[in-house]
Design a protein around this motif. Structure first.
Motif, PDB file in Angstrom:
ATOM      1  N   GLY A  21      -2.916 107.067  34.835  1.00  0.00           N
ATOM      2  CA  GLY A  21      -1.743 107.112  35.391  1.00  0.00           C
ATOM      3  C   GLY A  21      -0.637 106.137  34.655  1.00  0.00           C
ATOM      4  N   CYS A  22       0.547 105.871  35.384  1.00  0.00           N
ATOM      5  CA  CYS A  22       1.536 105.017  34.726  1.00  0.00           C
ATOM      6  C   CYS A  22       2.502 104.358  35.790  1.00  0.00           C
ATOM      7  CB  CYS A  22       2.361 105.662  33.576  1.00  0.00           C
ATOM      8  SG  CYS A  22       3.560 107.098  34.343  1.00  0.00           S
ATOM      9  N   THR A  23       2.884 103.298  35.128  1.00  0.00           N
ATOM     10  CA  THR A  23       4.140 102.470  36.203  1.00  0.00           C
ATOM     11  C   THR A  23       5.187 102.227  35.118  1.00  0.00           C
ATOM     12  OG1 THR A  23       3.305 100.270  35.463  1.00  0.00           O
ATOM     13  CG2 THR A  23       2.301 101.473  37.569  1.00  0.00           C
ATOM     14  N   THR A  24       6.390 102.857  35.520  1.00  0.00           N
ATOM     15  CA  THR A  24       7.701 103.080  34.687  1.00  0.00           C
ATOM     16  C   THR A  24       6.907 103.639  33.175  1.00  0.00           C
ATOM     17  OG1 THR A  24       6.917 100.688  33.604  1.00  0.00           O
ATOM     18  CG2 THR A  24       8.492 100.976  35.675  1.00  0.00           C
ATOM     19  N   ASN A  25       6.951 102.840  32.118  1.00  0.00           N
ATOM     20  CA  ASN A  25       6.427 103.514  30.702  1.00  0.00           C
ATOM     21  C   ASN A  25       5.301 102.906  30.341  1.00  0.00           C
ATOM     22  OD1 ASN A  25       8.694 105.233  30.449  1.00  0.00           O
ATOM     23  ND2 ASN A  25      10.196 103.486  29.890  1.00  0.00           N
ATOM     24  N   THR A  26       4.571 102.240  31.196  1.00  0.00           N
ATOM     25  CA  THR A  26       3.481 101.775  30.790  1.00  0.00           C
ATOM     26  C   THR A  26       1.993 102.520  31.159  1.00  0.00           C
ATOM     27  OG1 THR A  26       4.362  99.420  30.751  1.00  0.00           O
ATOM     28  CG2 THR A  26       1.953  99.509  30.651  1.00  0.00           C
ATOM     29  N   VAL A  27       1.275 103.040  30.356  1.00  0.00           N
ATOM     30  CA  VAL A  27       0.054 103.879  30.859  1.00  0.00           C
ATOM     31  C   VAL A  27      -1.125 102.812  31.082  1.00  0.00           C
ATOM     32  CG1 VAL A  27      -1.327 105.677  30.116  1.00  0.00           C
ATOM     33  CG2 VAL A  27       1.138 105.673  29.377  1.00  0.00           C
ATOM     34  N   PHE A  28      -1.714 103.070  32.157  1.00  0.00           N
ATOM     35  CA  PHE A  28      -2.922 102.141  32.520  1.00  0.00           C
ATOM     36  C   PHE A  28      -4.091 103.404  33.116  1.00  0.00           C
ATOM     37  CE2 PHE A  28       0.173  99.047  33.026  1.00  0.00           C
ATOM     38  CZ  PHE A  28      -0.696  97.688  32.814  1.00  0.00           C
ATOM     39  N   SER A  29      -5.301 103.035  32.751  1.00  0.00           N
ATOM     40  CA  SER A  29      -6.452 103.670  33.341  1.00  0.00           C
ATOM     41  C   SER A  29      -7.102 102.710  34.555  1.00  0.00           C
ATOM     42  CB  SER A  29      -7.451 104.052  32.189  1.00  0.00           C
ATOM     43  OG  SER A  29      -6.742 105.062  31.419  1.00  0.00           O
ATOM     44  N   TYR A  30      -7.713 103.375  35.495  1.00  0.00           N
ATOM     45  CA  TYR A  30      -8.020 102.828  36.785  1.00  0.00           C
ATOM     46  C   TYR A  30      -9.378 103.399  37.056  1.00  0.00           C
ATOM     47  CZ  TYR A  30      -3.139 101.761  37.211  1.00  0.00           C
ATOM     48  OH  TYR A  30      -1.938 101.299  36.907  1.00  0.00           O
ATOM     49  N   ILE A  31     -10.290 102.770  37.623  1.00  0.00           N
ATOM     50  CA  ILE A  31     -11.363 103.102  37.991  1.00  0.00           C
ATOM     51  C   ILE A  31     -11.775 102.865  39.562  1.00  0.00           C
ATOM     52  CG2 ILE A  31     -14.174 103.131  37.888  1.00  0.00           C
ATOM     53  CD1 ILE A  31     -13.826 102.576  34.902  1.00  0.00           C
ATOM     54  N   TYR A  32     -12.085 103.629  40.400  1.00  0.00           N
ATOM     55  CA  TYR A  32     -12.121 103.353  41.827  1.00  0.00           C
ATOM     56  C   TYR A  32     -13.621 103.860  42.363  1.00  0.00           C
ATOM     57  CZ  TYR A  32      -7.290 103.074  42.497  1.00  0.00           C
ATOM     58  OH  TYR A  32      -5.984 102.978  42.265  1.00  0.00           O
ATOM     59  N   THR A  33     -13.969 103.252  43.323  1.00  0.00           N
ATOM     60  CA  THR A  33     -15.118 103.597  43.997  1.00  0.00           C
ATOM     61  C   THR A  33     -14.615 104.698  45.123  1.00  0.00           C
ATOM     62  OG1 THR A  33     -15.115 102.267  46.029  1.00  0.00           O
ATOM     63  CG2 THR A  33     -16.198 101.223  44.156  1.00  0.00           C
ATOM     64  N   LEU A  34     -15.660 105.480  45.468  1.00  0.00           N
ATOM     65  CA  LEU A  34     -15.338 106.488  46.313  1.00  0.00           C
ATOM     66  C   LEU A  34     -15.160 106.097  47.768  1.00  0.00           C
ATOM     67  CD1 LEU A  34     -17.647 109.376  45.182  1.00  0.00           C
ATOM     68  CD2 LEU A  34     -15.379 108.617  44.493  1.00  0.00           C
ATOM     69  N   ASP A  35     -15.055 104.782  48.060  1.00  0.00           N
ATOM     70  CA  ASP A  35     -14.724 104.228  49.188  1.00  0.00           C
ATOM     71  C   ASP A  35     -13.237 103.804  48.952  1.00  0.00           C
ATOM     72  OD1 ASP A  35     -16.972 104.653  50.613  1.00  0.00           O
ATOM     73  OD2 ASP A  35     -18.022 102.918  49.437  1.00  0.00           O
ATOM     74  N   GLY A  36     -12.658 103.993  47.973  1.00  0.00           N
ATOM     75  CA  GLY A  36     -11.287 103.425  47.882  1.00  0.00           C
ATOM     76  C   GLY A  36     -11.161 101.958  47.117  1.00  0.00           C
ATOM     77  N   TYR A  37     -11.986 101.511  46.650  1.00  0.00           N
ATOM     78  CA  TYR A  37     -11.913 100.056  46.075  1.00  0.00           C
ATOM     79  C   TYR A  37     -11.638 100.108  44.615  1.00  0.00           C
ATOM     80  CZ  TYR A  37     -13.613  98.608  50.576  1.00  0.00           C
ATOM     81  OH  TYR A  37     -13.848  98.344  52.074  1.00  0.00           O
ATOM     82  N   LEU A  38     -10.545  99.403  44.249  1.00  0.00           N
ATOM     83  CA  LEU A  38     -10.364  99.321  42.690  1.00  0.00           C
ATOM     84  C   LEU A  38     -11.553  98.384  42.050  1.00  0.00           C
ATOM     85  CD1 LEU A  38      -8.344  99.925  40.357  1.00  0.00           C
ATOM     86  CD2 LEU A  38      -7.251  97.864  41.098  1.00  0.00           C
ATOM     87  N   VAL A  39     -12.171  99.014  40.923  1.00  0.00           N
ATOM     88  CA  VAL A  39     -13.203  98.257  40.177  1.00  0.00           C
ATOM     89  C   VAL A  39     -12.608  97.683  39.113  1.00  0.00           C
ATOM     90  CG1 VAL A  39     -15.159  98.468  38.999  1.00  0.00           C
ATOM     91  CG2 VAL A  39     -14.910  99.967  40.961  1.00  0.00           C
ATOM     92  N   THR A  40     -11.571  98.390  38.148  1.00  0.00           N
ATOM     93  CA  THR A  40     -11.210  97.574  37.116  1.00  0.00           C
ATOM     94  C   THR A  40     -10.038  98.694  36.700  1.00  0.00           C
ATOM     95  OG1 THR A  40     -11.625  96.906  34.795  1.00  0.00           O
ATOM     96  CG2 THR A  40     -12.697  98.824  35.368  1.00  0.00           C
ATOM     97  N   LEU A  41      -9.154  98.107  35.828  1.00  0.00           N
ATOM     98  CA  LEU A  41      -8.025  98.747  35.132  1.00  0.00           C
ATOM     99  C   LEU A  41      -7.930  98.163  33.753  1.00  0.00           C
ATOM    100  CD1 LEU A  41      -4.711  97.482  36.537  1.00  0.00           C
ATOM    101  CD2 LEU A  41      -6.563  96.297  36.854  1.00  0.00           C
ATOM    102  N   PHE A  42      -7.349  99.194  33.152  1.00  0.00           N
ATOM    103  CA  PHE A  42      -6.971  98.641  31.749  1.00  0.00           C
ATOM    104  C   PHE A  42      -5.838  99.152  30.817  1.00  0.00           C
ATOM    105  CE2 PHE A  42     -10.285 101.741  31.435  1.00  0.00           C
ATOM    106  CZ  PHE A  42      -9.986 102.374  30.276  1.00  0.00           C
ATOM    107  N   PRO A  43      -5.016  98.495  30.294  1.00  0.00           N
ATOM    108  CA  PRO A  43      -4.037  99.536  29.574  1.00  0.00           C
ATOM    109  C   PRO A  43      -4.419 100.278  28.478  1.00  0.00           C
ATOM    110  CG  PRO A  43      -3.958  97.120  28.831  1.00  0.00           C
ATOM    111  CD  PRO A  43      -4.929  97.407  29.878  1.00  0.00           C
ATOM    112  N   CYS A  44      -3.815 101.454  28.265  1.00  0.00           N
ATOM    113  CA  CYS A  44      -4.125 102.403  27.178  1.00  0.00           C
ATOM    114  C   CYS A  44      -3.210 102.138  25.831  1.00  0.00           C
ATOM    115  CB  CYS A  44      -3.992 103.858  27.379  1.00  0.00           C
ATOM    116  SG  CYS A  44      -5.038 104.142  28.976  1.00  0.00           S
ATOM    117  N   ASN A  45      -3.646 102.417  24.795  1.00  0.00           N
ATOM    118  CA  ASN A  45      -2.959 102.084  23.608  1.00  0.00           C
ATOM    119  C   ASN A  45      -2.227 103.319  23.441  1.00  0.00           C
ATOM    120  OD1 ASN A  45      -5.077 103.857  22.825  1.00  0.00           O
ATOM    121  ND2 ASN A  45      -5.809 102.739  21.133  1.00  0.00           N
ATOM    122  N   HIS A  46      -1.456 103.708  24.069  1.00  0.00           N
ATOM    123  CA  HIS A  46      -0.473 105.063  23.467  1.00  0.00           C
ATOM    124  C   HIS A  46       0.561 105.042  24.940  1.00  0.00           C
ATOM    125  CE1 HIS A  46      -2.816 107.319  26.854  1.00  0.00           C
ATOM    126  NE2 HIS A  46      -3.737 106.844  26.072  1.00  0.00           N
TER     127      HIS A  46
END
Length: 319
Positions: free
Chosen positions: A60-85
């Motif tokens: 997904g993205c916020t404004t013009n910055t693209v990020f990738s996110y990993i969630y548990t199936l309980d809804g907790y955010l495990v990690t996120l990292f920016p994408c190089n595009h």
């Protein structure tokens, strides 16, 4: 969920490899529990499920910055990292999430070759590849399709082209969905002429455009071990009222779930050729106006996961 049934005709091979006892669409029972809801301010573009680790990848993205996110199936955010595009107008975005890597295929409008990004714990890479949809076999091979040719390209895990997987066809068309589970390959074909252009996945207002693909579509089951056609089903005019937009995934019984009725409902194509329709309870929470389903997944313990464009993830328990 309310189920309705309609009969239809399908093609079956003489040596059917799928045992009909696994055609259990009755696993989709009603459950009154409300869904788990994960909210954010991001615009969602794609998702993929890691069954073994019970983790959800979200692109997904916020404004013009693209990020990738990993969630548990309980809804907790495990990690996120920016994408190089950078975020731009895409025809489609497809993702795959395994224990070894995360893969994202970005398809640009009118592009002959598209970008397949790979992320692991140790490196990131980008390959130019022809096609708009893909999935990975358990042996590491990458199956790519979606160009005007009716053939699936097979690449090794090192992105070396191996060969084509020929698709049996009656009419010309374009592959809009490609799914692999174990040794089963599912192909959804939109029958059209050579001048057909798929709709843009993300519009200028940064909202996804999910268009109905029925009528004039065909869906196929193939055995990857023998490359034999197991079944073919025509999505004819009488299915247009169901407004089917995509084939989403294959469950553990090898049934195919398809998104329909603008994601308020869904239908399941059994391995014995039946079609069953279901309606989500709490449909007043999914989706509301200006919400679009970007993707959906099903865990082996029957958690149905919907990724919505407005930054919301909804996880339904169905059994």
């Amino acid at each position: 969920m309310l189920r309705k049934k309609r009969g239809h005709k399908s093609h079956k091979s003489k040596s059917e490899h799928i045992n009909s006892k696994f055609a259990q669409s009755n696993i989709y029972h009603s459950n009154s529990a409300p869904p788990i809801v994960i909210k954010s301010k991001r615009i969602h573009i794609a998702s993929a499920l890691n069954q073994q680790q019970s983790l959800l990848f979200v692109y997904g993205c916020t404004t013009n910055t693209v990020f990738s996110y990993i969630y548990t199936l309980d809804g907790y955010l495990v990690t996120l990292f920016p994408c190089n595009h950078t975020f731009k107008l895409f025809v489609s975005v497809n993702a795959d999430f395994s224990n070894d890597a995360i893969m994202i295929l970005l398809s640009g409008q009118g592009a002959l070759f598209n970008s397949l990004y790979t992320y692991t714990d140790y490196f990131s890479d980008n390959k130019r590849i022809e096609g708009t949809v893909f999935d990975c076999h358990r042996n590491g091979d990458i199956y790519v399709a979606g160009s005007q040719q009716i053939a699936v390209s097979i690449y090794s895990k090192q992105f070396q082209f191996k060969r084509y997987f020929e698709i049996f066809q009656i009419e010309p068309g374009i592959i809009t969905s490609l799914l692999i589970r174990d040794d089963l390959l599912i192909v959804l074909l939109k029958c059209c002429d050579a001048d057909y252009q798929p709709p843009a996945f993300v519009g200028r207002n940064k909202r996804p455009i999910r268009r109905v693909i029925t009528p004039e579509c065909q869906i196929y089951r193939y055995c990857l071990r023998t490359e034999e056609l197991l079944q073919r089903w025509d999505l004819s005019d009488r299915y247009n009222s169901r407004m089917i937009t995509n084939a989403c995934f294959v469950d553990r019984y090898m049934n195919v779930l398809m998104e329909c009725d603008y994601s308020k409902d869904y239908c399941v194509w059994d391995t014995d050729g039946r079609i069953s329709y279901y309606q989500l309870k709490h449909r007043n929470t999914h989706p509301m106006r200006l919400e679009y389903t970007i993707g959906c997944s099903l865990t082996d313990d029957n958690q149905l996961i919907y990724l919505l464009s407005n930054g919301c993830i909804k996880i339904f328990n169905i059994w």
